[in-house]
Design an enzyme around this catalytic site. Structure first.
Site, PDB file in Angstrom:
ATOM      1  N   GLY A 143       0.786  -1.237   0.000  1.00 50.05           N
ATOM      2  CA  GLY A 143       0.000   0.000   0.000  1.00 50.05           C
ATOM      3  C   GLY A 143       0.810   1.275   0.000  1.00 50.05           C
ATOM      4  O   GLY A 143       0.409   2.275  -0.583  1.00 50.05           O
ATOM      5  N   ASP A 175       0.447   3.489   4.275  1.00 49.89           N
ATOM      6  CA  ASP A 175      -0.543   4.230   3.490  1.00 49.89           C
ATOM      7  C   ASP A 175      -1.645   4.793   4.366  1.00 49.89           C
ATOM      8  O   ASP A 175      -2.000   5.966   4.260  1.00 49.89           O
ATOM      9  CB  ASP A 175      -1.139   3.322   2.385  1.00 49.89           C
ATOM     10  CG  ASP A 175      -1.630   1.970   2.920  1.00 49.89           C
ATOM     11  OD1 ASP A 175      -1.516   1.720   4.137  1.00 49.89           O
ATOM     12  OD2 ASP A 175      -2.130   1.161   2.106  1.00 49.89           O
ATOM     13  N   ASP A 225      -5.959   2.734  10.111  1.00 50.15           N
ATOM     14  CA  ASP A 225      -7.395   2.455  10.189  1.00 50.15           C
ATOM     15  C   ASP A 225      -7.705   1.969  11.610  1.00 50.15           C
ATOM     16  O   ASP A 225      -7.878   2.779  12.517  1.00 50.15           O
ATOM     17  CB  ASP A 225      -7.723   1.423   9.093  1.00 50.15           C
ATOM     18  CG  ASP A 225      -9.201   1.183   8.921  1.00 50.15           C
ATOM     19  OD1 ASP A 225      -9.982   1.613   9.774  1.00 50.15           O
ATOM     20  OD2 ASP A 225      -9.598   0.550   7.923  1.00 50.15           O
ATOM     21  N   LYS A 238      -7.949   7.316   9.031  1.00 51.38           N
ATOM     22  CA  LYS A 238      -9.422   7.301   9.056  1.00 51.38           C
ATOM     23  C   LYS A 238      -9.899   7.793  10.408  1.00 51.38           C
ATOM     24  O   LYS A 238      -9.322   7.448  11.440  1.00 51.38           O
ATOM     25  CB  LYS A 238      -9.939   5.882   8.805  1.00 51.38           C
ATOM     26  CG  LYS A 238      -9.969   5.518   7.349  1.00 51.38           C
ATOM     27  CD  LYS A 238     -10.712   4.223   7.089  1.00 51.38           C
ATOM     28  CE  LYS A 238     -10.587   3.854   5.628  1.00 51.38           C
ATOM     29  NZ  LYS A 238     -11.081   2.518   5.321  1.00 51.38           N
ATOM     30  N   PHE A 263     -13.995   3.539   2.284  1.00 54.87           N
ATOM     31  CA  PHE A 263     -12.894   2.878   1.602  1.00 54.87           C
ATOM     32  C   PHE A 263     -12.286   3.799   0.547  1.00 54.87           C
ATOM     33  O   PHE A 263     -13.003   4.511  -0.156  1.00 54.87           O
ATOM     34  CB  PHE A 263     -13.379   1.587   0.943  1.00 54.87           C
ATOM     35  CG  PHE A 263     -12.280   0.592   0.753  1.00 54.87           C
ATOM     36  CD1 PHE A 263     -11.782  -0.139   1.816  1.00 54.87           C
ATOM     37  CD2 PHE A 263     -11.719   0.395  -0.504  1.00 54.87           C
ATOM     38  CE1 PHE A 263     -10.753  -1.048   1.644  1.00 54.87           C
ATOM     39  CE2 PHE A 263     -10.678  -0.517  -0.688  1.00 54.87           C
ATOM     40  CZ  PHE A 263     -10.205  -1.233   0.388  1.00 54.87           C
ATOM     41  N   VAL A 264     -10.955   3.820   0.486  1.00 53.11           N
ATOM     42  CA  VAL A 264     -10.261   4.648  -0.503  1.00 53.11           C
ATOM     43  C   VAL A 264      -9.393   3.772  -1.401  1.00 53.11           C
ATOM     44  O   VAL A 264      -8.910   2.720  -0.977  1.00 53.11           O
ATOM     45  CB  VAL A 264      -9.379   5.740   0.173  1.00 53.11           C
ATOM     46  CG1 VAL A 264     -10.205   6.918   0.615  1.00 53.11           C
ATOM     47  CG2 VAL A 264      -8.584   5.182   1.340  1.00 53.11           C
ATOM     48  N   ASP A 316      -5.486  -0.415  -2.918  1.00 52.49           N
ATOM     49  CA  ASP A 316      -6.175  -1.257  -3.895  1.00 52.49           C
ATOM     50  C   ASP A 316      -7.501  -1.780  -3.364  1.00 52.49           C
ATOM     51  O   ASP A 316      -7.740  -1.792  -2.164  1.00 52.49           O
ATOM     52  CB  ASP A 316      -5.309  -2.468  -4.249  1.00 52.49           C
ATOM     53  CG  ASP A 316      -5.266  -3.475  -3.119  1.00 52.49           C
ATOM     54  OD1 ASP A 316      -4.966  -3.075  -1.979  1.00 52.49           O
ATOM     55  OD2 ASP A 316      -5.569  -4.656  -3.356  1.00 52.49           O
ATOM     56  N   ARG A 356      -4.645   0.270  -7.854  1.00 50.10           N
ATOM     57  CA  ARG A 356      -3.453   0.676  -7.100  1.00 50.10           C
ATOM     58  C   ARG A 356      -2.633   1.721  -7.838  1.00 50.10           C
ATOM     59  O   ARG A 356      -2.015   2.584  -7.232  1.00 50.10           O
ATOM     60  CB  ARG A 356      -2.580  -0.564  -6.842  1.00 50.10           C
ATOM     61  CG  ARG A 356      -1.827  -0.500  -5.542  1.00 50.10           C
ATOM     62  CD  ARG A 356      -0.840  -1.637  -5.432  1.00 50.10           C
ATOM     63  NE  ARG A 356      -1.361  -2.895  -4.940  1.00 50.10           N
ATOM     64  CZ  ARG A 356      -1.653  -3.160  -3.677  1.00 50.10           C
ATOM     65  NH1 ARG A 356      -1.536  -2.231  -2.764  1.00 50.10           N
ATOM     66  NH2 ARG A 356      -2.084  -4.347  -3.325  1.00 50.10           N
TER      67      ARG A 356
END
Ligand code: XMP
Length: 175
Positions: free
Chosen positions: A43, A98, A101, A129, A150-151, A157, A163
């Site tokens: 990521g 990345d 969460d 987040k 969700f990003v 990805d 990605r």
């Protein structure tokens, strides 16, 4: 590009401006001290590569392949840490990821580095987040705070797709 899911959250330009700011802040924090950067793959691949261009030439680099996600959900387990139980004595480690969460991934990676007796461990994430943290971990450097959705893109990805998008897109709740 119009068939892509969701909407643009951060454009290529916005990302590169913010990453330059993060790079400056990281450089002024460490000064002359050598840093070992550990980038969590896959990521953080693009974020890490762009951020590294702003860091001192003495920076050492490691890539750790760890994963916890299946589709849009965390499995609650980290895979891939067993092969990274090394000796980090005397090293100032900067973990790059990345997205923060639930915090499970970064908490487990930090624990592994503490077991390896790293002198100093800091964390830099591109995204954090809001309202999702479960594990007691914080990042010293955060690119952007985002809603709990969700990003995709810029390394992130959805089941191995999207990605390589240069921007970050936010998926609708029903995507
Ligand atoms: P935890 O819960 O361990 O999650 O903090 C961190 C890892 O989960 C993945 N992740 C995402 N990947 N879009 C993605 O493509 C997302 O919205 C997302 N949320 C979490 C990511 O691999 C991260 O390192």
């Amino acid at each position: 590009m119009s068939d892509l899911p969701g909407k643009v959250l951060f454009s290529e330009d916005t990302l590169s401006e913010r990453i330059a700011e993060l790079g400056q802040s990281i450089c002024s924090h460490y000064g002359d001290k050598p840093i070992t950067v550990i980038g969590l793959m896959n990521g953080s691949l693009f974020f890490m590569a762009d951020l590294l261009r702003h860091l001192p030439v003495t920076t050492r680099l490691e890539c750790w392949r760890v994963s916890s996600y299946l589709g849009q959900r965390s499995t609650g387990k980290i895979q891939g840490l067993d092969s990274h139980q090394g000796d980090y004595r005397g090293r100032n480690v900067l973990i790059i990821d990345d997205i923060l969460d639930t915090g499970l991934t970064l908490a487990e990676v930090k624990r592994t580095l503490q077991a390896g007796q790293a002198s100093d461990i800091e964390i830099c994430v591109l995204l954090r987040k809001l309202g999702t943290l479960i594990h007691p971990i914080e990042a010293k450097w955060i690119g952007f705070e985002i809603p709990d959705q969700f990003v995709i893109g810029y390394g992130l990805d959805l089941d191995h797709q999207y990605r390589t998008l240069p921007m970050i897109r936010l998926l609708d709740k029903d995507n």
